[in-house]
Design a protein around this motif. Structure first.
Motif, PDB file in Angstrom:
ATOM      1  N   PHE A  86      16.147 -11.146  -7.969  1.00 34.94           N
ATOM      2  CA  PHE A  86      16.615 -10.167  -8.767  1.00 34.94           C
ATOM      3  C   PHE A  86      15.636  -9.816  -9.789  1.00 34.94           C
ATOM      4  O   PHE A  86      15.216  -8.552 -10.087  1.00 34.94           O
ATOM      5  CB  PHE A  86      17.737 -10.491  -9.436  1.00 34.94           C
ATOM      6  CG  PHE A  86      18.345  -9.377 -10.534  1.00 34.94           C
ATOM      7  CD1 PHE A  86      19.596  -8.960  -9.925  1.00 34.94           C
ATOM      8  CD2 PHE A  86      17.904  -9.347 -11.824  1.00 34.94           C
ATOM      9  CE1 PHE A  86      20.028  -7.930 -10.661  1.00 34.94           C
ATOM     10  CE2 PHE A  86      18.554  -8.240 -12.534  1.00 34.94           C
ATOM     11  CZ  PHE A  86      19.474  -7.523 -11.894  1.00 34.94           C
ATOM     12  N   ASP A  87      14.896 -10.836 -10.408  1.00 39.30           N
ATOM     13  CA  ASP A  87      13.820 -10.471 -11.190  1.00 39.30           C
ATOM     14  C   ASP A  87      12.534  -9.583 -10.551  1.00 39.30           C
ATOM     15  O   ASP A  87      11.752  -8.751 -11.501  1.00 39.30           O
ATOM     16  CB  ASP A  87      13.238 -11.921 -11.958  1.00 39.30           C
ATOM     17  CG  ASP A  87      14.242 -12.446 -12.927  1.00 39.30           C
ATOM     18  OD1 ASP A  87      15.334 -11.606 -13.086  1.00 39.30           O
ATOM     19  OD2 ASP A  87      14.234 -13.609 -12.963  1.00 39.30           O
ATOM     20  N   LEU A  88      12.186 -10.257  -9.310  1.00 39.13           N
ATOM     21  CA  LEU A  88      11.259  -9.366  -8.751  1.00 39.13           C
ATOM     22  C   LEU A  88      11.444  -8.096  -8.491  1.00 39.13           C
ATOM     23  O   LEU A  88      10.381  -7.063  -8.709  1.00 39.13           O
ATOM     24  CB  LEU A  88      10.841 -10.083  -7.520  1.00 39.13           C
ATOM     25  CG  LEU A  88      10.194 -11.488  -7.208  1.00 39.13           C
ATOM     26  CD1 LEU A  88      10.527 -12.110  -6.272  1.00 39.13           C
ATOM     27  CD2 LEU A  88       8.482 -11.226  -7.814  1.00 39.13           C
ATOM     28  N   LEU A  89      12.844  -7.778  -8.231  1.00 39.39           N
ATOM     29  CA  LEU A  89      13.024  -6.372  -7.637  1.00 39.39           C
ATOM     30  C   LEU A  89      13.227  -5.535  -9.280  1.00 39.39           C
ATOM     31  O   LEU A  89      12.986  -4.296  -9.308  1.00 39.39           O
ATOM     32  CB  LEU A  89      14.323  -6.190  -7.176  1.00 39.39           C
ATOM     33  CG  LEU A  89      14.414  -6.844  -5.617  1.00 39.39           C
ATOM     34  CD1 LEU A  89      15.530  -6.923  -5.081  1.00 39.39           C
ATOM     35  CD2 LEU A  89      13.321  -5.932  -4.860  1.00 39.39           C
ATOM     36  N   SER A  90      13.505  -5.987 -10.413  1.00 41.46           N
ATOM     37  CA  SER A  90      13.528  -5.499 -11.739  1.00 41.46           C
ATOM     38  C   SER A  90      12.461  -5.334 -12.167  1.00 41.46           C
ATOM     39  O   SER A  90      12.308  -4.328 -12.891  1.00 41.46           O
ATOM     40  CB  SER A  90      14.850  -6.171 -12.584  1.00 41.46           C
ATOM     41  OG  SER A  90      14.308  -7.422 -12.618  1.00 41.46           O
ATOM     42  N   GLY A  91      11.509  -6.269 -12.304  1.00 36.80           N
ATOM     43  CA  GLY A  91      10.406  -6.280 -12.996  1.00 36.80           C
ATOM     44  C   GLY A  91       9.294  -5.540 -12.095  1.00 36.80           C
ATOM     45  O   GLY A  91       8.184  -4.920 -12.721  1.00 36.80           O
ATOM     46  N   GLY A  92       8.864  -5.995 -10.763  1.00 34.46           N
ATOM     47  CA  GLY A  92       7.738  -5.286 -10.196  1.00 34.46           C
ATOM     48  C   GLY A  92       7.813  -4.959  -8.852  1.00 34.46           C
ATOM     49  O   GLY A  92       7.060  -4.935  -7.683  1.00 34.46           O
ATOM     50  N   ALA A  93       8.958  -4.103  -8.707  1.00 35.01           N
ATOM     51  CA  ALA A  93       9.477  -3.478  -7.617  1.00 35.01           C
ATOM     52  C   ALA A  93       8.669  -2.215  -6.967  1.00 35.01           C
ATOM     53  O   ALA A  93       8.701  -2.081  -5.685  1.00 35.01           O
ATOM     54  CB  ALA A  93      10.902  -2.947  -7.573  1.00 35.01           C
ATOM     55  N   TYR A  94       7.556  -1.814  -7.892  1.00 32.47           N
ATOM     56  CA  TYR A  94       7.036  -0.784  -7.047  1.00 32.47           C
ATOM     57  C   TYR A  94       5.621  -1.300  -6.655  1.00 32.47           C
ATOM     58  O   TYR A  94       4.907  -0.477  -5.885  1.00 32.47           O
ATOM     59  CB  TYR A  94       6.520   0.181  -8.480  1.00 32.47           C
ATOM     60  CG  TYR A  94       7.729   0.758  -9.050  1.00 32.47           C
ATOM     61  CD1 TYR A  94       8.167   1.995  -8.345  1.00 32.47           C
ATOM     62  CD2 TYR A  94       8.457   0.341 -10.264  1.00 32.47           C
ATOM     63  CE1 TYR A  94       9.337   2.444  -8.949  1.00 32.47           C
ATOM     64  CE2 TYR A  94       9.477   0.861 -10.694  1.00 32.47           C
ATOM     65  CZ  TYR A  94       9.981   2.200 -10.161  1.00 32.47           C
ATOM     66  OH  TYR A  94      11.127   2.564 -10.568  1.00 32.47           O
ATOM     67  N   SER A  95       5.417  -2.525  -6.742  1.00 34.55           N
ATOM     68  CA  SER A  95       4.113  -3.378  -6.149  1.00 34.55           C
ATOM     69  C   SER A  95       4.647  -3.977  -4.894  1.00 34.55           C
ATOM     70  O   SER A  95       5.556  -4.681  -4.730  1.00 34.55           O
ATOM     71  CB  SER A  95       3.797  -4.468  -7.152  1.00 34.55           C
ATOM     72  OG  SER A  95       3.040  -5.221  -6.413  1.00 34.55           O
ATOM     73  N   PRO A  96       3.588  -3.308  -3.716  1.00 33.92           N
ATOM     74  CA  PRO A  96       4.164  -3.972  -2.314  1.00 33.92           C
ATOM     75  C   PRO A  96       4.094  -5.473  -2.376  1.00 33.92           C
ATOM     76  O   PRO A  96       4.970  -5.891  -1.557  1.00 33.92           O
ATOM     77  CB  PRO A  96       2.924  -3.453  -1.654  1.00 33.92           C
ATOM     78  CG  PRO A  96       2.587  -1.966  -2.320  1.00 33.92           C
ATOM     79  CD  PRO A  96       2.764  -2.271  -3.578  1.00 33.92           C
ATOM     80  N   ALA A  97       3.255  -6.107  -2.922  1.00 34.89           N
ATOM     81  CA  ALA A  97       3.461  -7.477  -3.151  1.00 34.89           C
ATOM     82  C   ALA A  97       4.448  -8.134  -3.716  1.00 34.89           C
ATOM     83  O   ALA A  97       5.068  -9.167  -3.149  1.00 34.89           O
ATOM     84  CB  ALA A  97       1.989  -8.226  -3.776  1.00 34.89           C
ATOM     85  N   HIS A  98       4.897  -7.549  -4.489  1.00 37.73           N
ATOM     86  CA  HIS A  98       6.221  -7.961  -5.293  1.00 37.73           C
ATOM     87  C   HIS A  98       7.459  -7.783  -4.303  1.00 37.73           C
ATOM     88  O   HIS A  98       8.119  -8.435  -4.302  1.00 37.73           O
ATOM     89  CB  HIS A  98       6.372  -7.343  -6.486  1.00 37.73           C
ATOM     90  CG  HIS A  98       5.690  -7.780  -7.532  1.00 37.73           C
ATOM     91  ND1 HIS A  98       4.326  -7.663  -8.029  1.00 37.73           N
ATOM     92  CD2 HIS A  98       5.899  -8.811  -8.613  1.00 37.73           C
ATOM     93  CE1 HIS A  98       3.553  -8.543  -9.008  1.00 37.73           C
ATOM     94  NE2 HIS A  98       4.962  -9.196  -9.478  1.00 37.73           N
ATOM     95  N   GLN A  99       7.350  -6.486  -3.554  1.00 38.81           N
ATOM     96  CA  GLN A  99       8.502  -6.217  -2.811  1.00 38.81           C
ATOM     97  C   GLN A  99       8.520  -7.284  -1.700  1.00 38.81           C
ATOM     98  O   GLN A  99       9.448  -7.615  -1.235  1.00 38.81           O
ATOM     99  CB  GLN A  99       8.420  -4.884  -2.290  1.00 38.81           C
ATOM    100  CG  GLN A  99       8.500  -3.682  -3.268  1.00 38.81           C
ATOM    101  CD  GLN A  99       7.983  -2.392  -2.708  1.00 38.81           C
ATOM    102  OE1 GLN A  99       7.600  -2.142  -1.674  1.00 38.81           O
ATOM    103  NE2 GLN A  99       8.327  -1.285  -3.715  1.00 38.81           N
TER     104      GLN A  99
END
Length: 291
Positions: A146-159
């Motif tokens: 959830f935190d990855l999707l809410s905080g850095g979802a625009y980064s391919p690596a975070h996705q």
């Protein structure tokens, strides 16, 4: 009043279409990716119905309280620390308990292997019960995703990391049905061995063991050979020989008396079997120094 959302302190992320296009464009995300994710605490009046199902698989984990889930017309009660997966394109409905509203963690997932992950978790079947350790681990992974999707979802690596975290959570949960199957196998074997020990001074057939355990002879043979290393009757005879050793060590019974005590009619057969399993004749075993 039925509600699909709007619960105090709830958390929801619904990924927009353009972002899902970014996610699925990466080859590492195509097998499994999350489309929606949320947390509903004490969700009083929560209700959702999809008569035609939806194009995603849905995971619902009830951390507290209780609720009901209907999949293809079959109703399941979902209690505290239970998880259920709804397969894609399957009619369903789910709602919270009136007196004990559930607190649920949920997410929708798709991908080339989404159906395989759903099957791993007995999708469409009865709920899985998580241990306290499993529950804590799943909730930790849920929050990470959830935190990855809410905080850095625009980064391919975070996705990629978010989707791999979800895949890891599902894979970890996939061990639960395996452990449940192992527990059932263990219980069946222990039941059979319990009967064998009760009947050491009599005789048992495979049919009698099968009837007592309520397992087919073929499956019982398979369970014993894979778990114990011997067929059921072979194991039973080894228990008898183990008991024969005790009688030879601890009593003054003759070999013939030991033979009859353990349900054998033919002393010569008993002696041959004893030598085959123990490696010595009964007399040689008794005379061997021990301790």
């Amino acid at each position: 009043m039925k509600k699909t959302k709007g619960f105090k302190s709830e958390k929801i992320i619904v990924l927009p279409a353009y972002q899902l296009e970014q996610i699925t464009a990466h080859p590492l995300n195509r097998n499994l990716y999350v489309t929606d994710i949320g947390f509903f605490p004490r969700a009083r009046n929560h209700y959702r119905e999809r008569p035609q199902g939806c194009d995603t698989c849905i995971l619902i984990y009830c951390a507290e309280g209780a609720g009901r889930v209907v999949i293809n017309g079959i109703e399941h009660e979902v209690m505290e620390r239970q998880l259920i997966v709804l397969p894609a394109d399957t009619p369903h409905a789910y709602w919270t308990d009136t007196e004990h509203p559930w607190t649920i963690y949920w997410f929708h997932f798709k991908g080339d292997q989404a159906a395989d992950y759903a099957t791993l978790l007995k999708g469409g079947a009865s709920p899985l019960t998580l241990s306290a350790v499993d529950s804590e681990k799943f909730i930790t992974l849920f929050h990470q995703c959830f935190d990855l999707l809410s905080g850095g979802a625009y980064s391919p690596a975070h996705q990629v990391l978010a989707m791999q975290t979800a895949a890891y959570a599902l894979s970890t949960l996939g061990l639960i049905p395996e452990r449940e199957d192992e527990d059932r196998r263990k219980q069946s074997i222990e039941t059979a061995i319990h009967l064998m020990k009760m009947k050491l001074e009599e005789s048992l057939t495979l049919d009698e063991i099968s009837q007592y355990t309520q397992i087919s002879k073929q499956h019982l043979n398979h369970l014993f050979k894979t778990s114990v290393g011997f067929a059921p009757i072979d194991y039973y005879l080894r228990l008898k020989m183990q008991r024969a050793c005790q009688l030879l060590d601890l009593t003054a019974l003759s070999v013939k008396e030991v033979c009859h005590t353990l349900g054998f009619k033919d002393p010569y057969y008993f002696s041959r079997l004893f030598r085959k399993i123990i490696g010595l004749s009964p007399t040689d075993y008794r005379n061997k120094l021990k301790g």
